[in-house]
Design a protein around this motif. Structure first.
Motif, PDB file in Angstrom:
ATOM      1  N   ALA A  52       0.962  26.140   2.784  1.00  0.00           N
ATOM      2  CA  ALA A  52       1.681  25.218   1.904  1.00  0.00           C
ATOM      3  C   ALA A  52       2.661  25.972   1.011  1.00  0.00           C
ATOM      4  CB  ALA A  52       0.695  24.424   1.056  1.00  0.00           C
ATOM      5  N   ALA A  53       2.249  27.138   0.492  1.00  0.00           N
ATOM      6  CA  ALA A  53       3.123  27.907  -0.387  1.00  0.00           C
ATOM      7  C   ALA A  53       4.368  28.385   0.345  1.00  0.00           C
ATOM      8  CB  ALA A  53       2.356  29.090  -0.970  1.00  0.00           C
ATOM      9  N   SER A  54       4.203  28.798   1.615  1.00  0.00           N
ATOM     10  CA  SER A  54       5.350  29.273   2.382  1.00  0.00           C
ATOM     11  C   SER A  54       6.203  28.124   2.892  1.00  0.00           C
ATOM     12  CB  SER A  54       4.878  30.123   3.563  1.00  0.00           C
ATOM     13  OG  SER A  54       4.098  29.343   4.458  1.00  0.00           O
ATOM     14  N   HIS A  55       5.628  26.932   2.971  1.00  0.00           N
ATOM     15  CA  HIS A  55       6.344  25.777   3.532  1.00  0.00           C
ATOM     16  C   HIS A  55       7.213  25.094   2.494  1.00  0.00           C
ATOM     17  CE1 HIS A  55       6.066  21.427   5.265  1.00  0.00           C
ATOM     18  NE2 HIS A  55       7.208  21.986   5.573  1.00  0.00           N
ATOM     19  N   THR A  56       6.625  24.653   1.388  1.00  0.00           N
ATOM     20  CA  THR A  56       7.374  23.910   0.375  1.00  0.00           C
ATOM     21  C   THR A  56       7.263  24.528  -1.015  1.00  0.00           C
ATOM     22  OG1 THR A  56       5.474  22.448   0.076  1.00  0.00           O
ATOM     23  CG2 THR A  56       7.191  21.706   1.575  1.00  0.00           C
ATOM     24  N   ALA A  57       6.871  25.798  -1.094  1.00  0.00           N
ATOM     25  CA  ALA A  57       6.733  26.486  -2.381  1.00  0.00           C
ATOM     26  C   ALA A  57       5.725  25.798  -3.275  1.00  0.00           C
ATOM     27  CB  ALA A  57       8.086  26.582  -3.098  1.00  0.00           C
ATOM     28  N   ALA A  58       4.782  25.081  -2.669  1.00  0.00           N
ATOM     29  CA  ALA A  58       3.786  24.345  -3.447  1.00  0.00           C
ATOM     30  C   ALA A  58       2.569  25.205  -3.693  1.00  0.00           C
ATOM     31  CB  ALA A  58       3.381  23.074  -2.698  1.00  0.00           C
ATOM     32  N   VAL A  59       1.985  25.043  -4.877  1.00  0.00           N
ATOM     33  CA  VAL A  59       0.715  25.692  -5.181  1.00  0.00           C
ATOM     34  C   VAL A  59      -0.385  24.672  -4.956  1.00  0.00           C
ATOM     35  CG1 VAL A  59      -0.641  26.860  -6.947  1.00  0.00           C
ATOM     36  CG2 VAL A  59       1.820  27.213  -6.838  1.00  0.00           C
ATOM     37  N   SER A  60      -1.339  25.006  -4.115  1.00  0.00           N
ATOM     38  CA  SER A  60      -2.323  24.021  -3.695  1.00  0.00           C
ATOM     39  C   SER A  60      -3.253  23.626  -4.824  1.00  0.00           C
ATOM     40  CB  SER A  60      -3.136  24.573  -2.523  1.00  0.00           C
ATOM     41  OG  SER A  60      -3.900  23.565  -1.928  1.00  0.00           O
ATOM     42  N   VAL A  73       0.863  -1.179   0.000  1.00  0.00           N
ATOM     43  CA  VAL A  73       0.000   0.000   0.000  1.00  0.00           C
ATOM     44  C   VAL A  73       0.901   1.232   0.000  1.00  0.00           C
ATOM     45  CG1 VAL A  73      -0.203  -0.076   2.528  1.00  0.00           C
ATOM     46  CG2 VAL A  73      -1.862   1.244   1.204  1.00  0.00           C
ATOM     47  N   LEU A  74       0.506   2.257  -0.765  1.00  0.00           N
ATOM     48  CA  LEU A  74       1.274   3.490  -0.877  1.00  0.00           C
ATOM     49  C   LEU A  74       0.511   4.614  -0.192  1.00  0.00           C
ATOM     50  CD1 LEU A  74       3.705   5.032  -2.139  1.00  0.00           C
ATOM     51  CD2 LEU A  74       2.232   5.444  -4.137  1.00  0.00           C
ATOM     52  N   LEU A  75       1.159   5.282   0.764  1.00  0.00           N
ATOM     53  CA  LEU A  75       0.577   6.418   1.477  1.00  0.00           C
ATOM     54  C   LEU A  75       1.222   7.703   0.979  1.00  0.00           C
ATOM     55  CD1 LEU A  75       0.644   5.017   5.142  1.00  0.00           C
ATOM     56  CD2 LEU A  75      -1.071   4.648   3.361  1.00  0.00           C
ATOM     57  N   LEU A  76       0.424   8.759   0.844  1.00  0.00           N
ATOM     58  CA  LEU A  76       0.920  10.039   0.356  1.00  0.00           C
ATOM     59  C   LEU A  76       0.446  11.169   1.258  1.00  0.00           C
ATOM     60  CD1 LEU A  76      -0.018   9.725  -3.445  1.00  0.00           C
ATOM     61  CD2 LEU A  76       2.225   9.279  -2.440  1.00  0.00           C
ATOM     62  N   TYR A  77       1.330  12.138   1.503  1.00  0.00           N
ATOM     63  CA  TYR A  77       0.899  13.439   2.018  1.00  0.00           C
ATOM     64  C   TYR A  77       1.362  14.487   1.017  1.00  0.00           C
ATOM     65  CZ  TYR A  77       0.606  17.860   4.373  1.00  0.00           C
ATOM     66  OH  TYR A  77       0.313  19.169   4.659  1.00  0.00           O
ATOM     67  N   LEU A  78       0.403  15.185   0.391  1.00  0.00           N
ATOM     68  CA  LEU A  78       0.703  16.168  -0.638  1.00  0.00           C
ATOM     69  C   LEU A  78       0.170  17.534  -0.236  1.00  0.00           C
ATOM     70  CD1 LEU A  78      -0.288  14.141  -3.853  1.00  0.00           C
ATOM     71  CD2 LEU A  78       1.967  14.326  -2.784  1.00  0.00           C
ATOM     72  N   GLU A  79       0.990  18.575  -0.465  1.00  0.00           N
ATOM     73  CA  GLU A  79       0.552  19.946  -0.208  1.00  0.00           C
ATOM     74  C   GLU A  79       0.248  20.687  -1.502  1.00  0.00           C
ATOM     75  OE1 GLU A  79       3.552  21.741   2.203  1.00  0.00           O
ATOM     76  OE2 GLU A  79       2.899  20.712   4.029  1.00  0.00           O
ATOM     77  N   GLY A  80       0.637  20.125  -2.607  1.00  0.00           N
ATOM     78  CA  GLY A  80       0.369  20.741  -3.898  1.00  0.00           C
ATOM     79  C   GLY A  80       0.842  19.836  -5.012  1.00  0.00           C
ATOM     80  N   ILE A  81       0.199  19.928  -6.160  1.00  0.00           N
ATOM     81  CA  ILE A  81       0.552  19.110  -7.321  1.00  0.00           C
ATOM     82  C   ILE A  81       1.299  19.995  -8.301  1.00  0.00           C
ATOM     83  CG2 ILE A  81      -0.294  17.590  -9.123  1.00  0.00           C
ATOM     84  CD1 ILE A  81      -0.866  16.665  -6.251  1.00  0.00           C
ATOM     85  N   ARG A  82       2.587  19.729  -8.511  1.00  0.00           N
ATOM     86  CA  ARG A  82       3.388  20.525  -9.436  1.00  0.00           C
ATOM     87  C   ARG A  82       3.130  20.122 -10.888  1.00  0.00           C
ATOM     88  NH1 ARG A  82       8.130  22.918  -6.845  1.00  0.00           N
ATOM     89  NH2 ARG A  82       7.991  22.584  -4.606  1.00  0.00           N
ATOM     90  N   ASP A  83       2.726  18.892 -11.098  1.00  0.00           N
ATOM     91  CA  ASP A  83       2.519  18.397 -12.459  1.00  0.00           C
ATOM     92  C   ASP A  83       1.330  17.439 -12.429  1.00  0.00           C
ATOM     93  OD1 ASP A  83       2.570  17.141 -14.922  1.00  0.00           O
ATOM     94  OD2 ASP A  83       4.749  17.012 -15.012  1.00  0.00           O
ATOM     95  N   ALA A  84       0.206  17.876 -12.981  1.00  0.00           N
ATOM     96  CA  ALA A  84      -1.010  17.070 -12.938  1.00  0.00           C
ATOM     97  C   ALA A  84      -0.834  15.747 -13.671  1.00  0.00           C
ATOM     98  CB  ALA A  84      -2.176  17.855 -13.548  1.00  0.00           C
ATOM     99  N   ASP A  85      -0.066  15.758 -14.777  1.00  0.00           N
ATOM    100  CA  ASP A  85       0.131  14.528 -15.530  1.00  0.00           C
ATOM    101  C   ASP A  85       0.972  13.532 -14.733  1.00  0.00           C
ATOM    102  OD1 ASP A  85      -0.415  13.136 -17.978  1.00  0.00           O
ATOM    103  OD2 ASP A  85       1.704  13.336 -18.484  1.00  0.00           O
ATOM    104  N   ALA A  86       1.897  14.046 -13.905  1.00  0.00           N
ATOM    105  CA  ALA A  86       2.702  13.157 -13.061  1.00  0.00           C
ATOM    106  C   ALA A  86       1.830  12.455 -12.032  1.00  0.00           C
ATOM    107  CB  ALA A  86       3.805  13.956 -12.361  1.00  0.00           C
ATOM    108  N   LEU A  87       0.852  13.168 -11.494  1.00  0.00           N
ATOM    109  CA  LEU A  87      -0.071  12.548 -10.539  1.00  0.00           C
ATOM    110  C   LEU A  87      -0.884  11.461 -11.217  1.00  0.00           C
ATOM    111  CD1 LEU A  87      -1.582  12.301  -7.851  1.00  0.00           C
ATOM    112  CD2 LEU A  87      -3.058  14.183  -8.604  1.00  0.00           C
TER     113      LEU A  87
END
Length: 535
Positions: free
Chosen positions: A247-255, A204-218
């Motif tokens: 999230a943006a200030s933490h990992t530069a992720a766009v939610s 089983v694969l667990l994920l914690y994501l704060e933003g998707i940088r590439d929708a096609d990668a997801l």
């Protein structure tokens, strides 16, 4: 992420075996003080009895030989200089320091093949190889490296991911591995997760994501996991306005846009959860029990009130609590007192619930009836055997206790015992299959051929680069965060924006302008992996 490499091409999926199962590890910097990041990492490796070779070169010394992993424990101002010295000698460089893109600073680069994990990561943990490549204090209690759950966590937040790993261990659910992607200069979380699927073959694969940088990668990740038969459970951060700003200030992720993301996860049979507790419970259920055939749930209880609450919890989670057939009810009543109720919930009464022999006959009859796909038994912590609540049992069955109970040793022994009704019902809900047709519009009509890393390592020539296949772009800047497609319900007729426009979009998003045009996803179907895991 860019895939152009002068002089050749690289696979879409990185070979993470040198990272997860390293033979040689260099710890660079932070070793002079007991509290230094390097010293804490060395202590973890020593106490975990890591079997590989550990080197401790000085930050100014560079590397005089190839290593699988270099752990950079130096301050942010010195990171690029150290990277330049070890570039091409280390297959992977794990950068602990923060203070780069997430604070408006520059990005890290390599030119000779070293792949960067991070920066701003706590590192990683792979229990089967006793590779505790992290300074995080949370792993002080995990150096025994218990494993076997088949669960692996990829998290964009290292500290939060470490908390999930330790929270799972308190249940007796010991994750096989964990990696924090941090600021993702070369390896975004989705690409890391695809590499984990290939290298670690998790259950089983667990994920914690704060933003998707590439929708096609997801989408490619979810297609890979589905093809391999690996359930995915994801906790998505940044769903609120406050969370997105953090999230943006933490990992530069766009939610991401939560509604569309949820549809995409559901389209591939993945589970999207709302809290760290749900992430642990869903992972536990899928690890121990796997997927159920359907959503029909049987309840066995000695307390009418507990049965009512369980029915409410299960119904709220989208499960069914059907009335049992007349013939099954008659067979159940053959073991029960006249005041019992066999309809579902099956109220065996307080008189019968304490007798394991009776409980075993009732649960066996119910589980073998073909009328339920999942079973929850409300009883004592020592009744897992009588209830049939064992890892790998079919149909998936759990025991929920109504009194304080220590479930850790039970779960470690393969007994599926939960400390309360809510936990038990969440575990069963995670095991249920997705509803028919959910998110179907977001699935590609015909996936393109798979693109996976080699299944066997290639021998390294003397003095050659140790990167083993996958390489970051030579001299190229890291991929920039991009806004997820907020309202798209179809993949057709969409085109990618340029890197320049994506960078501009990111700057506006960080400034909170709200006027950014979304980057639609590309039209190409994602790759899937050609090797299906046998389960």
């Amino acid at each position: 992420m860019r895939t152009d490499v002068p002089g050749g091409s690289r696979p879409d999926v990185p070979d993470l075996r040198p990272l997860l199962s390293p033979r040689t590890v260099a710890v660079i910097g932070g070793t002079s003080r007991e509290t230094g990041l390097g010293a804490r990492t060395l202590r973890h490796l020593r106490e975990a009895r890591f079997g590989g070779e550990v080197l401790t070169p000085g930050p100014r010394a560079g590397l005089d030989r190839d290593v699988d992993v270099a752990l950079l424990c130096v301050p942010a101002a010195a990171v690029q200089e150290v990277l330049d010295r070890i570039d091409g000698r280390a297959a992977f460089a794990v950068v602990f320091a923060s203070g780069f893109e997430e604070t408006g600073g520059g990005s890290l680069t390599t030119a000779r093949g070293t792949v960067v994990l991070g920066p701003n990561t706590v590192g990683l943990y792979h229990a089967p190889d006793r590779a505790v490549l992290t300074f995080a204090q949370a792993f002080d209690s995990l150096v025994d490296c218990r494993h076997g759950s088949g669960a692996f966590l990829v998290s964009q937040s290292g500290a939060f991911g470490a908390r999930v790993v330790t929270a799972a261990a308190r249940y007796g659910f010991h994750l096989d591995g964990f990696v924090g992607s941090g600021n993702e200069v070369h390896l975004d979380a989705c690409t890391l997760a695809r590499g984990v699927l290939a290298a670690a073959d998790p259950r089983v694969l667990l994920l914690y994501l704060e933003g998707i940088r590439d929708a096609d990668a997801l989408r490619a990740l979810l297609a890979d996991a589905e093809h391999r038969g690996v359930p995915v459970v994801c906790l998505l951060g940044g769903r609120s306005a406050a969370g997105a700003t953090a999230a943006a200030s933490h990992t530069a992720a766009v939610s991401t846009d939560t509604a569309v993301t949820r549809e995409l996860f559901e389209a591939y049979g993945a589970v999207l959860v709302g809290s760290d507790r749900e992430l642990v419970l869903a992972g536990l259920g899928l690890s121990l029990l796997g997927r159920a055939a359907g959503r029909r749930t049987g309840i066995v209880t000695g307390s009418g009130g507990a049965g009512v609450v369980a029915a409410d919890l299960l119904g709220g989670a989208g499960l069914e609590v059907p009335v049992l057939g007349a013939d099954l009810q008659r067979r159940l009543m053959a073991y029960l007192p006249d005041i019992a109720s066999p309809r579902n919930p099956v109220d065996v009464t307080a008189q019968a619930i304490g007798y394991d022999a009776t409980l075993e006959k009732v649960c066996t009859t119910l589980r073998e009836s073909g009328e339920v796909d999942l079973v929850v038994v409300i009883g004592r912590e020592d009744q897992a055997a009588a209830a049939g609540a064992r890892a790998g049992g079919a149909p998936p069955t759990v025991v929920a206790t109504l009194v304080p109970a220590v479930v850790k040793p039970r779960i470690e022994a393969g007994e599926v015992v939960l400390p309360d009704l809510d936990s038990a019902c969440r575990v069963l809900a995670a095991c249920a299959p997705p509803g028919p047709g959910v998110g179907a519009a977001l699935r590609p009509a015909s996936p393109r051929p798979p693109s996976c890393s080699p299944t066997r390592p290639r021998p390294r020539a003397s003095g050659s680069s140790p990167t083993r296949g996958w390489r970051p772009p030579v001299g190229a800047p890291p991929p920039q965060p991009t806004r997820y497609w907020p309202a798209a319900r179809s993949w057709a007729g969409r085109s990618s924006s340029s890197p320049t426009s994506r960078r501009a979009s990111t700057r506006r998003a960080r400034a909170g302008s709200g006027s950014t045009s979304p980057r639609p996803p590309p039209t190409a179907s994602p790759p899937t992996c050609s090797r299906a895991a046998s389960r």
